[in-house]
Design a protein around this motif. Structure first.
Motif, PDB file in Angstrom:
ATOM      1  N   VAL A  49     -40.988 -36.640  23.442  1.00 53.11           N
ATOM      2  CA  VAL A  49     -40.152 -37.037  24.577  1.00 53.11           C
ATOM      3  C   VAL A  49     -40.346 -36.017  25.699  1.00 53.11           C
ATOM      4  CG1 VAL A  49     -37.810 -37.486  25.397  1.00 53.11           C
ATOM      5  CG2 VAL A  49     -38.460 -38.123  23.058  1.00 53.11           C
ATOM      6  N   VAL A  50     -40.753 -36.521  26.856  1.00 53.38           N
ATOM      7  CA  VAL A  50     -41.059 -35.646  27.995  1.00 53.38           C
ATOM      8  C   VAL A  50     -40.125 -35.977  29.150  1.00 53.38           C
ATOM      9  CG1 VAL A  50     -42.864 -34.829  29.556  1.00 53.38           C
ATOM     10  CG2 VAL A  50     -43.473 -35.631  27.269  1.00 53.38           C
ATOM     11  N   MET A  51     -39.556 -34.958  29.759  1.00 55.27           N
ATOM     12  CA  MET A  51     -38.661 -35.142  30.908  1.00 55.27           C
ATOM     13  C   MET A  51     -38.886 -34.037  31.917  1.00 55.27           C
ATOM     14  SD  MET A  51     -35.127 -33.997  28.982  1.00 55.27           S
ATOM     15  CE  MET A  51     -35.612 -34.827  27.463  1.00 55.27           C
ATOM     16  N   GLU A  52     -38.449 -34.270  33.140  1.00 54.16           N
ATOM     17  CA  GLU A  52     -38.565 -33.260  34.190  1.00 54.16           C
ATOM     18  C   GLU A  52     -37.378 -32.292  34.112  1.00 54.16           C
ATOM     19  OE1 GLU A  52     -40.709 -35.440  37.930  1.00 54.16           O
ATOM     20  OE2 GLU A  52     -38.640 -36.005  37.533  1.00 54.16           O
ATOM     21  N   ALA A  53     -37.605 -31.073  34.582  1.00 55.05           N
ATOM     22  CA  ALA A  53     -36.517 -30.102  34.707  1.00 55.05           C
ATOM     23  C   ALA A  53     -35.691 -30.494  35.931  1.00 55.05           C
ATOM     24  CB  ALA A  53     -37.079 -28.697  34.860  1.00 55.05           C
ATOM     25  N   THR A  54     -34.511 -31.061  35.699  1.00 52.03           N
ATOM     26  CA  THR A  54     -33.684 -31.567  36.804  1.00 52.03           C
ATOM     27  C   THR A  54     -32.313 -30.908  36.805  1.00 52.03           C
ATOM     28  OG1 THR A  54     -33.017 -33.416  35.378  1.00 52.03           O
ATOM     29  CG2 THR A  54     -34.826 -33.813  36.923  1.00 52.03           C
ATOM     30  N   GLY A  55     -32.288 -29.605  36.675  1.00 51.21           N
ATOM     31  CA  GLY A  55     -31.011 -28.904  36.733  1.00 51.21           C
ATOM     32  C   GLY A  55     -30.126 -29.239  35.547  1.00 51.21           C
ATOM     33  N   TYR A  56     -28.908 -29.686  35.835  1.00 49.31           N
ATOM     34  CA  TYR A  56     -27.922 -29.925  34.785  1.00 49.31           C
ATOM     35  C   TYR A  56     -28.240 -31.157  33.947  1.00 49.31           C
ATOM     36  CZ  TYR A  56     -25.028 -26.580  37.356  1.00 49.31           C
ATOM     37  OH  TYR A  56     -24.554 -25.473  37.982  1.00 49.31           O
ATOM     38  N   TYR A  57     -28.825 -32.193  34.566  1.00 49.33           N
ATOM     39  CA  TYR A  57     -28.930 -33.485  33.908  1.00 49.33           C
ATOM     40  C   TYR A  57     -29.844 -33.490  32.680  1.00 49.33           C
ATOM     41  CZ  TYR A  57     -26.504 -35.393  37.998  1.00 49.33           C
ATOM     42  OH  TYR A  57     -25.585 -35.658  38.976  1.00 49.33           O
ATOM     43  N   HIS A  58     -30.976 -32.802  32.743  1.00 51.06           N
ATOM     44  CA  HIS A  58     -31.918 -32.851  31.623  1.00 51.06           C
ATOM     45  C   HIS A  58     -31.474 -31.987  30.441  1.00 51.06           C
ATOM     46  CE1 HIS A  58     -33.373 -28.849  32.805  1.00 51.06           C
ATOM     47  NE2 HIS A  58     -33.909 -28.800  31.607  1.00 51.06           N
ATOM     48  N   TYR A  59     -30.667 -30.972  30.723  1.00 51.27           N
ATOM     49  CA  TYR A  59     -30.382 -29.944  29.720  1.00 51.27           C
ATOM     50  C   TYR A  59     -29.711 -30.510  28.460  1.00 51.27           C
ATOM     51  CZ  TYR A  59     -28.154 -25.903  27.546  1.00 51.27           C
ATOM     52  OH  TYR A  59     -27.736 -24.966  26.642  1.00 51.27           O
ATOM     53  N   ARG A  60     -28.678 -31.331  28.644  1.00 54.68           N
ATOM     54  CA  ARG A  60     -27.925 -31.850  27.486  1.00 54.68           C
ATOM     55  C   ARG A  60     -28.796 -32.702  26.577  1.00 54.68           C
ATOM     56  NH1 ARG A  60     -23.358 -35.273  29.254  1.00 54.68           N
ATOM     57  NH2 ARG A  60     -22.897 -35.368  27.028  1.00 54.68           N
ATOM     58  N   LEU A  61     -29.599 -33.578  27.184  1.00 51.98           N
ATOM     59  CA  LEU A  61     -30.458 -34.445  26.381  1.00 51.98           C
ATOM     60  C   LEU A  61     -31.532 -33.635  25.652  1.00 51.98           C
ATOM     61  CD1 LEU A  61     -31.352 -37.208  25.417  1.00 51.98           C
ATOM     62  CD2 LEU A  61     -32.660 -37.475  27.544  1.00 51.98           C
ATOM     63  N   ALA A  62     -32.127 -32.660  26.349  1.00 52.55           N
ATOM     64  CA  ALA A  62     -33.165 -31.828  25.731  1.00 52.55           C
ATOM     65  C   ALA A  62     -32.607 -31.053  24.544  1.00 52.55           C
ATOM     66  CB  ALA A  62     -33.753 -30.873  26.773  1.00 52.55           C
ATOM     67  N   GLN A  63     -31.428 -30.482  24.720  1.00 51.12           N
ATOM     68  CA  GLN A  63     -30.798 -29.731  23.636  1.00 51.12           C
ATOM     69  C   GLN A  63     -30.452 -30.640  22.453  1.00 51.12           C
ATOM     70  OE1 GLN A  63     -31.328 -26.240  24.415  1.00 51.12           O
ATOM     71  NE2 GLN A  63     -29.217 -25.921  23.829  1.00 51.12           N
ATOM     72  N   PHE A  64     -29.921 -31.829  22.759  1.00 47.92           N
ATOM     73  CA  PHE A  64     -29.534 -32.778  21.711  1.00 47.92           C
ATOM     74  C   PHE A  64     -30.749 -33.202  20.884  1.00 47.92           C
ATOM     75  CE2 PHE A  64     -29.212 -37.198  20.303  1.00 47.92           C
ATOM     76  CZ  PHE A  64     -28.046 -37.177  19.553  1.00 47.92           C
ATOM     77  N   LEU A  65     -31.825 -33.571  21.552  1.00 50.96           N
ATOM     78  CA  LEU A  65     -33.024 -34.033  20.841  1.00 50.96           C
ATOM     79  C   LEU A  65     -33.653 -32.905  20.031  1.00 50.96           C
ATOM     80  CD1 LEU A  65     -34.662 -36.247  23.621  1.00 50.96           C
ATOM     81  CD2 LEU A  65     -33.489 -37.042  21.557  1.00 50.96           C
ATOM     82  N   TYR A  66     -33.707 -31.710  20.624  1.00 55.35           N
ATOM     83  CA  TYR A  66     -34.306 -30.571  19.921  1.00 55.35           C
ATOM     84  C   TYR A  66     -33.539 -30.268  18.628  1.00 55.35           C
ATOM     85  CZ  TYR A  66     -36.169 -25.902  19.044  1.00 55.35           C
ATOM     86  OH  TYR A  66     -36.765 -24.803  18.466  1.00 55.35           O
ATOM     87  N   LYS A  67     -32.212 -30.296  18.715  1.00 53.86           N
ATOM     88  CA  LYS A  67     -31.389 -29.992  17.543  1.00 53.86           C
ATOM     89  C   LYS A  67     -31.487 -31.087  16.479  1.00 53.86           C
ATOM     90  CE  LYS A  67     -28.123 -27.000  19.962  1.00 53.86           C
ATOM     91  NZ  LYS A  67     -26.740 -26.811  20.470  1.00 53.86           N
ATOM     92  N   ASN A  68     -31.948 -32.273  16.898  1.00 54.84           N
ATOM     93  CA  ASN A  68     -32.165 -33.356  15.942  1.00 54.84           C
ATOM     94  C   ASN A  68     -33.641 -33.478  15.565  1.00 54.84           C
ATOM     95  OD1 ASN A  68     -29.599 -35.187  15.399  1.00 54.84           O
ATOM     96  ND2 ASN A  68     -29.448 -34.452  17.507  1.00 54.84           N
ATOM     97  N   GLU A  69     -34.380 -32.367  15.760  1.00 53.79           N
ATOM     98  CA  GLU A  69     -35.762 -32.224  15.307  1.00 53.79           C
ATOM     99  C   GLU A  69     -36.745 -33.194  15.957  1.00 53.79           C
ATOM    100  OE1 GLU A  69     -35.589 -32.422  11.054  1.00 53.79           O
ATOM    101  OE2 GLU A  69     -34.679 -30.442  10.875  1.00 53.79           O
ATOM    102  N   VAL A  70     -36.470 -33.557  17.219  1.00 49.46           N
ATOM    103  CA  VAL A  70     -37.408 -34.368  17.999  1.00 49.46           C
ATOM    104  C   VAL A  70     -38.239 -33.414  18.859  1.00 49.46           C
ATOM    105  CG1 VAL A  70     -37.644 -36.141  19.800  1.00 49.46           C
ATOM    106  CG2 VAL A  70     -35.844 -36.332  18.063  1.00 49.46           C
ATOM    107  N   VAL A  71     -39.542 -33.674  18.967  1.00 49.39           N
ATOM    108  CA  VAL A  71     -40.408 -32.832  19.795  1.00 49.39           C
ATOM    109  C   VAL A  71     -40.142 -33.165  21.260  1.00 49.39           C
ATOM    110  CG1 VAL A  71     -42.770 -32.136  20.313  1.00 49.39           C
ATOM    111  CG2 VAL A  71     -42.156 -32.814  17.988  1.00 49.39           C
ATOM    112  N   VAL A  72     -39.777 -32.154  22.037  1.00 50.90           N
ATOM    113  CA  VAL A  72     -39.381 -32.341  23.437  1.00 50.90           C
ATOM    114  C   VAL A  72     -40.244 -31.460  24.332  1.00 50.90           C
ATOM    115  CG1 VAL A  72     -37.477 -32.178  25.091  1.00 50.90           C
ATOM    116  CG2 VAL A  72     -37.007 -32.789  22.718  1.00 50.90           C
ATOM    117  N   SER A  73     -40.523 -31.965  25.524  1.00 49.44           N
ATOM    118  CA  SER A  73     -41.200 -31.169  26.549  1.00 49.44           C
ATOM    119  C   SER A  73     -40.452 -31.333  27.866  1.00 49.44           C
ATOM    120  CB  SER A  73     -42.651 -31.616  26.723  1.00 49.44           C
ATOM    121  OG  SER A  73     -43.269 -30.904  27.792  1.00 49.44           O
TER     122      SER A  73
END
Length: 322
Positions: A49-73
């Protein structure tokens, strides 16, 4: 070749996020815990799962996916923007942006995301609050000065501004103390090492440790300098185009500004930095360019010292050159 079963590009806004899978196409989810769980459930095994660094908005989803063992960029928005421009796209929507991010990830090696620790997360939030309060205090101080220059200033206004400044001073001191206590808990030794460098103050050392995760995010000093955005960009083409060299500015603006402020003191008290500054100025280069070079040198010194575990030593030049 992409080693993942499916790659997803995600474009995030305040209320929803659009996802485009390289096999399954477009889908949309609510930008909340329920939406995160629904998206997680829809992901195939070994997905990226790839997303742009967009300040506050991307952070929660990136943290959630990472903690659920999904590969994130999490990628630089400017890189995706340039990729879209190269494709001469005429349509720009959240749906098209998600597809563009997906295509960008399929054609490029993207950096893998590492979740922030609780300490890092709190420190970064505190630094953002610190910056906001500093700007507010500066505006208040300017307003106080303006009131003082009036012939008949309002006592009520003047006292209110003074109370506000006193409150901000107290809040700033408390925030700085909290950041210091958090970093000392995990990185006291590294903090001591960095502040041994002439020119590097406690605030800059704290921020360096937090944003680099104790310098573990970078393999060499060049990567760190690129991240901060103090690497030179040269504009030359043939014999007619000779643009002025300048720094890239594609990087961490906050850290870049802190290092530039440090460079003033470093070019007086740091022997290696002083030598660079004087050499460039004597060659006719601008003082600003020389100070940027000093900022670059300071960052390389910080990286070498953090990795070596040895404090700054004027005589031990070989360590600092690595």
């Amino acid at each position: 070749m992409n080693k993942y079963n499916e790659t997803f590009g995600v474009d995030i806004s305040k209320d929803v996020f659009d996802a485009h899978g390289s096999k399954n196409g477009h889908s949309q989810f609510k930008n909340d815990e329920k939406g995160f769980k629904a998206f997680l459930k829809s992901l195939p095994v070994q997905a990226l799962v790839v997303m742009e660094a967009t300040g506050y908005y991307h952070y929660r989803l990136a943290q959630f996916l990472y903690k659920n063992e999904v590969v994130v960029s999490v990628v630089n928005p400017l890189s995706v923007k340039r990729f879209i421009q190269m494709g001469l796209a005429k349509v720009k929507t959240d749906k098209s942006d998600a597809k563009a991010i997906c295509n960008y990830a399929l054609r490029n090696d993207v950096p893998l995301y590492t979740a922030l620790t609780d300490v890092q997360s709190e420190c970064l939030q505190l630094f953002r609050l610190l910056d906001s309060f500093i700007k507010h205090r500066t505006a208040t101080k300017n307003k106080i000065h303006g009131e003082e220059t009036l012939g008949v200033p309002s006592k009520a206004v003047y006292r209110s501004l003074k109370r506000n400044k006193k409150h901000l001073d107290k809040e700033l001191a408390a925030i700085e103390e909290r950041i210091l206590s958090l970093v000392k808990k995990d990185q006291q030794h590294q903090l001591t090492l960095l502040t041994s460098i002439p020119g590097i103050g406690v605030k800059t050392a704290l921020f360096l440790i937090v944003v680099t995760d104790g310098f573990s995010k970078f393999e060499n000093a060049s990567q760190l300098c690129s991240y901060v955005g103090i690497t030179p960009v040269i504009k030359e083409s043939g014999s007619s185009v000779k643009g002025r060299s300048k720094i890239s500015k594609v990087g961490n603006k906050k850290l870049r500004n802190l290092l530039f402020l440090c460079s003033f003191n470093a070019c007086k008290h740091n022997r290696a930095c002083k030598g660079i500054y004087e050499r460039l100025v004597n060659k006719g280069k601008s003082k600003k360019l020389a100070l940027i070079a000093v900022s670059n040198k300071l960052l390389r010194q910080a990286f070498a010292i953090a990795k070596s575990g040895k404090p700054y030593d004027d005589e031990f030049v070989s360590v600092l050159k690595k």
